[in-house]
Design a protein around this motif. Structure first.
Motif, PDB file in Angstrom:
ATOM      1  N   LYS A  78       0.589  -1.191   0.051  1.00  0.00           N
ATOM      2  CA  LYS A  78       0.015  -0.155  -0.235  1.00  0.00           C
ATOM      3  C   LYS A  78       0.778   1.137  -0.258  1.00  0.00           C
ATOM      4  O   LYS A  78       0.109   2.203  -0.868  1.00  0.00           O
ATOM      5  CB  LYS A  78      -1.080  -0.163   1.218  1.00  0.00           C
ATOM      6  CG  LYS A  78      -1.955  -0.783   1.473  1.00  0.00           C
ATOM      7  CD  LYS A  78      -3.143  -0.841   2.099  1.00  0.00           C
ATOM      8  CE  LYS A  78      -4.230  -1.991   2.256  1.00  0.00           C
ATOM      9  NZ  LYS A  78      -5.562  -1.518   3.318  1.00  0.00           N
ATOM     10  N   GLN A  79       1.769   1.391   1.113  1.00  0.00           N
ATOM     11  CA  GLN A  79       3.023   2.258   0.558  1.00  0.00           C
ATOM     12  C   GLN A  79       3.494   2.739  -0.931  1.00  0.00           C
ATOM     13  O   GLN A  79       3.582   3.538  -0.946  1.00  0.00           O
ATOM     14  CB  GLN A  79       3.874   2.126   1.624  1.00  0.00           C
ATOM     15  CG  GLN A  79       3.579   2.473   3.286  1.00  0.00           C
ATOM     16  CD  GLN A  79       4.360   2.147   3.734  1.00  0.00           C
ATOM     17  OE1 GLN A  79       5.391   2.021   4.031  1.00  0.00           O
ATOM     18  NE2 GLN A  79       4.259   2.092   5.254  1.00  0.00           N
ATOM     19  N   LYS A  80       3.698   1.773  -1.196  1.00  0.00           N
ATOM     20  CA  LYS A  80       4.306   1.789  -2.536  1.00  0.00           C
ATOM     21  C   LYS A  80       3.146   2.046  -4.068  1.00  0.00           C
ATOM     22  O   LYS A  80       3.992   2.908  -4.792  1.00  0.00           O
ATOM     23  CB  LYS A  80       4.839  -0.025  -3.060  1.00  0.00           C
ATOM     24  CG  LYS A  80       5.894   0.185  -4.449  1.00  0.00           C
ATOM     25  CD  LYS A  80       6.662  -0.584  -4.576  1.00  0.00           C
ATOM     26  CE  LYS A  80       7.267  -1.156  -6.165  1.00  0.00           C
ATOM     27  NZ  LYS A  80       7.857  -2.250  -6.541  1.00  0.00           N
ATOM     28  N   TYR A  81       2.295   1.951  -3.718  1.00  0.00           N
ATOM     29  CA  TYR A  81       1.803   1.688  -4.653  1.00  0.00           C
ATOM     30  C   TYR A  81       0.884   3.579  -4.203  1.00  0.00           C
ATOM     31  O   TYR A  81       0.215   3.694  -5.456  1.00  0.00           O
ATOM     32  CB  TYR A  81       0.942   0.844  -5.576  1.00  0.00           C
ATOM     33  CG  TYR A  81       1.470  -0.118  -6.103  1.00  0.00           C
ATOM     34  CD1 TYR A  81       2.028   0.325  -7.265  1.00  0.00           C
ATOM     35  CD2 TYR A  81       1.987  -1.453  -5.825  1.00  0.00           C
ATOM     36  CE1 TYR A  81       3.477  -0.623  -8.080  1.00  0.00           C
ATOM     37  CE2 TYR A  81       2.834  -2.159  -5.970  1.00  0.00           C
ATOM     38  CZ  TYR A  81       3.033  -1.689  -6.925  1.00  0.00           C
ATOM     39  OH  TYR A  81       4.489  -3.190  -7.290  1.00  0.00           O
ATOM     40  N   LYS A  82       1.005   4.033  -3.072  1.00  0.00           N
ATOM     41  CA  LYS A  82       0.377   4.789  -2.602  1.00  0.00           C
ATOM     42  C   LYS A  82      -1.492   4.546  -2.917  1.00  0.00           C
ATOM     43  O   LYS A  82      -2.228   5.182  -4.241  1.00  0.00           O
ATOM     44  CB  LYS A  82       0.555   6.034  -3.099  1.00  0.00           C
ATOM     45  CG  LYS A  82       1.733   6.562  -2.814  1.00  0.00           C
ATOM     46  CD  LYS A  82       1.806   7.439  -1.292  1.00  0.00           C
ATOM     47  CE  LYS A  82       3.744   6.860  -1.431  1.00  0.00           C
ATOM     48  NZ  LYS A  82       3.731   7.696   0.216  1.00  0.00           N
ATOM     49  N   GLN A  83      -2.411   3.581  -2.630  1.00  0.00           N
ATOM     50  CA  GLN A  83      -3.497   3.492  -2.874  1.00  0.00           C
ATOM     51  C   GLN A  83      -4.163   4.385  -2.222  1.00  0.00           C
ATOM     52  O   GLN A  83      -4.069   5.283  -0.878  1.00  0.00           O
ATOM     53  CB  GLN A  83      -4.255   1.998  -2.503  1.00  0.00           C
ATOM     54  CG  GLN A  83      -3.745   0.923  -3.267  1.00  0.00           C
ATOM     55  CD  GLN A  83      -3.837  -0.472  -2.100  1.00  0.00           C
ATOM     56  OE1 GLN A  83      -4.822  -0.589  -1.789  1.00  0.00           O
ATOM     57  NE2 GLN A  83      -3.724  -1.265  -2.991  1.00  0.00           N
TER      58      GLN A  83
END
Length: 132
Positions: A78-83
């Protein structure tokens, strides 16, 4: 051993069915009350066993350590793809009041595509395409 147990089990089942039918015909309200009580006690016992012993084992039966690793991986993803969080739709009046940006290309960040990867090739074969 099973040969002599089978008729006893069938006899007990037949007596139980006869007793249930007899109780249902003679005292219906008492029968229904006792059935509700038995179901309630069974639910309470199952709930106590579940909350004391089975709840901590996880949904899929995996260990707590595996579940921690899974939750950590989900958090990193979630942090990587900034949903984005779900946004609340605004009224049409607020759309009119907001100004569109002057240059939308300038505001847009360059996004890295994680599904694209550079494949290392043979670096010795440098061809000068201008010489052809």
């Amino acid at each position: 051993m099973r040969n002599w147990m089978t008729p006893i089990i069938y006899t007990l089942m037949a007596l139980a069915a006869f007793f249930v039918a007899f109780q249902l015909i003679t005292d219906t309200t008492g029968f229904l009350g006792s059935m509700i009580t038995m179901v309630g006690v069974a639910v309470l016992i199952y709930g106590a066993i579940y909350f004391l012993f089975l709840r901590n084992r996880g949904v899929s039966g995996g260990s707590g350590n595996e579940m921690k690793k899974y939750k950590q991986a989900v958090k990193q993803s979630k942090q990587k793809y900034k949903q984005p969080t779900p946004t609340i739709k605004k009224s049409p009046l607020s759309k009119v009041a907001s100004k569109p940006s002057a240059n939308p290309k300038r505001n847009r960040k360059r996004m890295n595509a994680p599904h694209l990867r550079v494949i290392e090739g043979n670096k010795n074969k440098d061809k000068n395409r201008a010489s052809f």
